[in-house]
Design a protein around this motif. Structure first.
Motif, short mmCIF file in Angstrom:
data_model
loop_
_atom_site.label_atom_id
_atom_site.label_comp_id
_atom_site.label_asym_id
_atom_site.label_seq_id
_atom_site.Cartn_x
_atom_site.Cartn_y
_atom_site.Cartn_z
N GLU A 139 0.82 -1.21 0.00
CA GLU A 139 0.00 0.00 0.00
C GLU A 139 0.86 1.26 0.00
OE1 GLU A 139 -2.84 -0.29 3.18
OE2 GLU A 139 -4.08 -1.73 2.08
N HIS A 193 -10.75 1.24 0.39
CA HIS A 193 -11.23 0.44 1.52
C HIS A 193 -12.76 0.36 1.57
CE1 HIS A 193 -7.08 1.15 2.74
NE2 HIS A 193 -7.23 0.26 3.70
N ASN A 224 -14.59 -3.08 1.93
CA ASN A 224 -14.39 -3.94 3.10
C ASN A 224 -15.74 -4.19 3.78
OD1 ASN A 224 -11.73 -3.72 2.43
ND2 ASN A 224 -11.09 -2.67 4.29
N GLU A 279 -16.72 -1.89 6.94
CA GLU A 279 -16.28 -0.49 6.93
C GLU A 279 -17.45 0.46 7.11
OE1 GLU A 279 -14.17 1.75 7.75
OE2 GLU A 279 -12.60 1.03 6.41
N VAL A 316 -9.33 6.45 7.45
CA VAL A 316 -8.32 5.88 6.56
C VAL A 316 -7.62 6.98 5.77
CG1 VAL A 316 -8.01 4.47 4.48
CG2 VAL A 316 -9.39 3.61 6.38
N ASN A 353 -1.66 -2.47 12.03
CA ASN A 353 -2.56 -3.51 11.53
C ASN A 353 -2.38 -4.83 12.28
OD1 ASN A 353 -3.69 -1.80 9.65
ND2 ASN A 353 -2.51 -2.57 7.93
N SER A 358 -10.23 -1.87 9.66
CA SER A 358 -10.93 -1.25 8.52
C SER A 358 -12.06 -2.15 8.03
CB SER A 358 -9.96 -0.94 7.37
OG SER A 358 -9.05 0.04 7.75
N ASN A 400 -12.24 -5.45 8.33
CA ASN A 400 -11.82 -6.83 8.08
C ASN A 400 -11.46 -7.53 9.39
OD1 ASN A 400 -12.02 -7.06 5.23
ND2 ASN A 400 -10.12 -5.91 4.99
#
Length: 352
Positions: free
Chosen positions: A183, A232, A235, A238, A246, A274, A286, A288
């Motif tokens: 990313e 994102h 997701n 989210e 984000v 993360n 986020s 997930n």
């Protein structure tokens, strides 16, 4: 002996120059064609960005159409947020990192710049990476502590057996390092450098080169952070506020790149943040959730306060945490060279 200066006359009825050498092509024509694609700083920014995106997404589309990547295992349909399995996740993110790295390498050869100029160069890279790891872990833990003390987050139990803790801690640490590398290099590597270069050229029409470089850098940062947030949006857990957070995370990493001259601080903080969310505390990342995390937890209360299915990033308490992350970058990490010099053409020689 033939006279070399003798020119045979043209046959009757034909123009005199019919046997002479053809008229040379206008020397300005190839120059004009060259200027369409190349400027004073090499390949024009717009063409570079277009080629980079085509290389990344074209190759990814081909791989997906050929079904070369392992699919995520099917999960219980009753789950609100399907859990990501480690092996397919690591392989998928690793392939994306490889594609971005190859695209960056190809563009660096076309532009005749060292690949390290796109945020991976500079001095003290290991030190910056370790600094980022430390602050990402500490400040995410502070955020989780606040949510727990405010009775917005409940820890249920330990999820893993003792013998599996170290194995999955290592697997997910490697996986989230790959995610961070992908990313950061995708959105804050070549694209950040090149979009900055292009926008700075426009700003130089209205202001000084030094200000143009700064305006171009931060405009590019806002654009790419918006792309980062938009990416994102699919997701499963989210939320709108989570997407806003984000984007703010992206700006935090843009600030660290501006101050340190390197992506390595952002890569470290991105990795540990993360990892701590997903593996250590078992909260949403986020939107997930992963399989095989250390602790099991669930949010309670208003999603804007607890974060809901988004995780801690969906809580308004993430805002002061991000402010602390910026402060850690400003005070705890010594300023090195500004990543983007006033003269973009000199960037390749100023950054090793």
């Amino acid at each position: 002996m033939d006279n070399p200066n003798f020119t045979q006359p043209a046959p009757s009825g034909l123009p005199d120059n019919i046997l002479s050498a053809p008229t040379p092509q206008d020397p300005h024509e190839p120059r004009i064609f060259h200027r369409i694609f190349f400027g004073d700083e090499g390949l024009r920014a717009g063409w570079g960005i277009l080629l980079f995106v085509l290389l990344c997404f074209g190759s990814n589309y081909t791989i997906s159409r050929l079904h070369l990547l392992p699919a995520q295992p099917q999960t219980n349909l009753a789950q609100s947020s399907p859990e990501l399995a480690p092996v397919p996740s690591v392989i998928s993110e690793g392939v994306m990192l490889l594609l971005v790295s190859l695209a960056t390498l190809i563009l660096s050869r076309i532009e005749r710049r060292p690949v390290t100029v796109y945020g991976l160069g500079g001095s003290g890279r290991l030190r910056l990476f370790l600094h980022g790891l430390f602050w990402g872990l500490v400040l995410l833990s502070v955020l989780v502590l606040v949510l727990w003390k405010a009775h917005l987050l409940i820890f249920d139990r330990e999820f893993l057996a003792p013998f599996a803790i170290f194995r999955y801690a290592a697997v997910w640490a490697f996986g989230f390092l790959i995610v961070a590398l992908f990313e950061e290099t995708f959105l804050r590597g070549y694209l950040q450098f090149t979009l900055t270069r292009g926008l700075s050229g426009l700003y130089r029409l209205f202001t000084t080169p030094k200000r143009a470089g700064a305006f171009g850098y931060w405009t590019a940062g806002f654009v790419l952070c918006s792309v980062f947030a938009f990416g994102h949006g699919n997701n499963p857990g989210e939320s709108p506020f989570g997407l806003f957070a984000v984007g703010l995370f992206g700006l935090t990493f843009i600030f660290s790149l501006w101050r340190t001259g390197s992506l390595w601080w952002a890569i470290g903080a991105h990795t540990s943040w993360n990892w701590a969310q997903s593996f250590l505390y078992g909260v949403g990342d986020s939107g997930n959730m992963i399989r095989y995390h250390l602790l099991a937890s669930h949010p309670i209360g208003q999603p804007l306060l607890s974060g809901g299915t988004t995780g801690p990033e969906g809580s308004i308490f993430v805002l002061p945490t991000l402010a602390l992350l910026v402060a850690a970058t400003f005070f705890a990490v010594p300023r090195t060279q500004r990543w983007y010099p006033a003269n973009p053409a000199s960037a390749a020689t100023k950054i090793d």
